[in-house]
Scaffold this active site. Structure first.
Site, PDB file in Angstrom:
ATOM      1  CB  CYS A   1      -5.201   9.985  11.394  1.00  0.00           C
ATOM      2  SG  CYS A   1      -4.019  10.029  11.400  1.00  0.00           S
TER       3      CYS A   1
ATOM      4  NE  ARG B   1       0.360  10.587  10.417  1.00  0.00           N
ATOM      5  CZ  ARG B   1       0.022   9.083   9.540  1.00  0.00           C
ATOM      6  NH1 ARG B   1      -1.778   8.925   9.785  1.00  0.00           N
ATOM      7  NH2 ARG B   1       0.494   8.909   8.678  1.00  0.00           N
TER       8      ARG B   1
ATOM      9  CE  LYS C   1      -1.514   1.384   4.021  1.00  0.00           C
ATOM     10  NZ  LYS C   1      -1.570   2.767   4.301  1.00  0.00           N
ATOM     11  CG  ASN C   2       2.549   2.877   3.525  1.00  0.00           C
ATOM     12  OD1 ASN C   2       1.675   3.363   3.557  1.00  0.00           O
ATOM     13  ND2 ASN C   2       2.410   2.156   4.424  1.00  0.00           N
TER      14      ASN C   2
ATOM     15  CG  ASP D   1       3.128   1.757   9.335  1.00  0.00           C
ATOM     16  OD1 ASP D   1       3.316   1.215   8.172  1.00  0.00           O
ATOM     17  OD2 ASP D   1       2.252   2.779  10.499  1.00  0.00           O
TER      18      ASP D   1
ATOM     19  NE  ARG E   1      -7.212   4.449   5.449  1.00  0.00           N
ATOM     20  CZ  ARG E   1      -7.182   5.493   5.528  1.00  0.00           C
ATOM     21  NH1 ARG E   1      -7.636   5.989   6.773  1.00  0.00           N
ATOM     22  NH2 ARG E   1      -6.256   5.869   4.809  1.00  0.00           N
TER      23      ARG E   1
END
Ligand code: EPZ
Length: 417
Positions: free
Chosen positions: A117, A122, A22-23, A305, A397
C-alpha cells in the site's frame, strides 16, 4: 471524486463526539466468524473500511442485521465460503484478519495476499509463520494464501517484530485451538485489548492482552455476546492536533486520554493545555505552538498513525523538530504535499526535519493515504486562504463525517463533488 475545500484561519471551538475505533472495529467484526451464536456489536463507526469488512464477511455467509441503534448483530451460523477475494482484499489490507478466524472455525481459508500500500510493503509473513506454528498447512499460490487445519494446536509463538494485526490474527486463531498458545513480542495496542475483551465476553480464555506476552487457553466453542467498540484514539488525536494548530479550545466527548498519553504529553510540550475529565478531553491551544520532535514506536510510545498529523502542526510551530518514522518505510508522502502549502521540510531516509514557518498558504493538494489526508486537513485549517484536498476517499476510510464534525467546531470546510 470528492474533494474537500477548506478556508483556513478559523480557530476550532466547541465540542464533538468521538466515534468507535476503526482499528478495533475491524478485528472485532472478524471475531464474529468464530462463533455460531450472534455477536452484537455497538458503537461501530460509520466508515468505508467498516462497510468493506461487512461486505467481506457477508460474502462468507455472515448475516448482518441492524440493532435499531447504531449497532449490528452478526450471525455467522451460515458461514459457508471461507474465501476473501483479491478485489475485496486489495481495497482493504485489514481483510487479512479473516484468516485466523476462518481457519479456527472452518478448518480452511482462501485469502488473497494483500498487496502493498502507499505506506509500505506491509508483508503478512508473521501471520503465516504463526499459523504454521499452530499446525496450519499453508501454501501461497497465484496471489492467494491457501490454508488448512483440521484443528489448530496451541503453540508458543515469538513474532520477529511487533505486529498489531499479526497479534490479532494469531489471538483469534488460538481461542479455538487445542491447548495453550503463548504469543510473545505481542502488540500492546489498546485495540488488541479491545478485541481480547470481546473474545473473552464470547467465552475465550485469554490473559496478558495489553502486555508483550498473551496467553490463550483454547476452548471447544464460543458463545454470543454484546460488545461496545472502544473510542477511536487516533480520531481523538487528530482533532486535538486540529485544535492545537488553530489556536482552538475544544472538548471531545466519549473518549479518554488513557490510550493517548504519549500524544497528550507531546501536545503539552508544544504548549497546549490538555485536561482529562471522565469520558472527555479538553484542549486549549497557545497563540503559537512550540516545535516538538517525535519518534514513532509501538504502543505505548508515540503512534505511527499520529505522525502525519504531528508533522502538520510542526510546520507552523516555533523552532525546528525531527520526526522519525520507525514503523513503516514510506510514511512521509504527506511531506511533499505540505511543502506545496509552504512548509519547510527536509526528508532524510526515515527522518524528517521540519522548520516552522510563519504561515502556510492554501493550495490544491492530493491525499495519498488515510493519515496523510488527515495531516492535509489540519494544514488546510491553519493555512491562509483556500486549500482544496483531492482524493479524499482516503479520508472517508477512517474518519466518520469529518466535515460535519469540523464544521460544528467552527471550521470553514465543505465537500465538493
Ligand atoms: C495496524 O496495521 C493498523 N491497522 C495501522 O493503522 C497501524 O499503522 C499499524 O498497525 C501500526 O500501529 C489496523 O489495525 C487495521 P503492523 P498492521 O503489522 O497490523 C511489519 C491506519 O492508519 N510487518 O503492526 O498492518 C510491517 O511491514 C492504519 O489506521 C511485517 O514485516 O501493522 C510494519 O513495518 C495504517 N510482517 C511493521 O511490521 C508481518 O507479517 C508493523 O506493522 C506484519 C507486519
Amino acid at each position: 471524486m470528492d474533494k474537500l475545500l477548506i478556508q483556513g484561519g478559523f480557530p476550532l471551538s466547541g465540542e464533538v463526539s468521538i466515534s468507535g475505533a476503526k482499528n478495533a472495529a475491524l478485528p472485532i467484526l472478524c471475531a464474529s466468524l468464530l462463533s455460531a451464536e450472534a455477536l452484537h456489536i455497538t458503537n461501530l463507526p460509520h466508515l468505508n473500511d467498516v462497510a468493506t469488512m461487512l461486505r467481506l464477511i457477508g460474502q462468507m455467509g455472515v448475516e448482518v442485521t441492524m440493532d435499531g441503534n447504531s449497532g449490528l448483530i452478526l450471525d455467522s451460523r451460515g458461514v459457508n465460503s471461507p474465501t476473501a477475494s483479491y478485489d475485496m482484499v486489495k481495497t482493504m489490507r485489514a481483510s487479512i484478519l479473516v484468516l485466523g478466524p476462518l481457519l479456527a472455525r472452518c478448518g480452511e481459508a482462501k485469502v488473497s495476499l494483500p498487496g502493498g500500500c502507499a505506506i509500505g510493503a506491509r508483508p503478512v509473513d508473521q501471520h503465516i509463520k504463526g499459523l504454521q506454528a499452530m499446525g496450519a498447512e499453508i501454501r501461497v499460490e497465484n496471489g492467494y494464501i491457501l490454508a488448512k487445519a483440521s484443528r489448530l494446536k496451541g503453540a508458543r509463538i515469538v513474532t520477529d517484530m511487533v505486529t498489531v494485526t499479526g497479534t490479532e490474527n494469531l489471538m483469534m486463531a488460538a481461542v479455538l485451538a487445542e491447548g495453550e498458545t503463548v504469543i510473545e513480542n505481542a502488540a500492546c495496542e489498546p485495540e488488541v485489548v479491545d478485541l481480547a475483551n470481546c473474545l473473552i465476553s464470547m467465552g475465550a480464555r485469554i490473559s496478558g492482552a495489553g502486555t508483550g506476552s498473551i496467553r490463550v487457553q483454547g476452548v471447544e466453542r464460543l458463545h454470543g455476546a454484546t460488545h461496545a467498540v472502544m473510542p477511536d484514539r487516533i480520531e481523538t488525536g487528530t482533532y486535538l492536533c486540529a485544535a492545537a494548530v488553530t489556536r482552538g479550545n475544544i472538548r471531545l466527548l466519549n473518549t479518554s486520554v488513557g490510550y493517548l498519553d504519549s500524544v497528550v504529553q507531546k501536545l503539552r510540550e508544544a504548549g497546549c493545555d490538555v485536561a482529562a475529565e471522565q469520558g472527555a478531553i479538553t484542549l486549549k491551544a497557545p497563540q503559537r505552538l512550540k516545535a516538538v520532535s517525535i519518534r514513532t514506536e509501538p504502543y505505548p510510545a508515540f503512534p505511527t498513525d499520529m505522525q502525519a498529523q504531528f508533522m502538520a502542526i510542526n510546520c507552523v510551530a516555533e523552532g525546528s523538530a525531527v520526526i522519525r518514522e520507525t514503523i513503516f518505510e514510506n510514511r512521509f508522502m504527506h511531506a511533499v504535499e505540505l511543502i506545496r502549502l509552504g512548509a519547510d521540510i527536509k526528508i532524510d531516509a526515515n527522518n524528517a526535519l521540519v522548520t516552522g514557518v510563519p504561515h502556510l498558504d492554501g493550495a490544491t493538494v492530493m491525499a495519498t493515504d488515510l493519515r496523510a489526508s488527515a495531516s492535509l486537513v489540519i494544514a488546510g485549517l491553519v493555512a491562509q486562504g483556500e486549500t482544496l484536498i483531492e482524493r479524499i476517499y482516503h479520508l472517508d476510510r477512517g474518519y466518520e463525517r469529518i466535515e460535519e464534525k469540523l464544521t460544528r467546531l467552527g471550521a470553514n470546510v465543505r465537500r465538493v463533488r
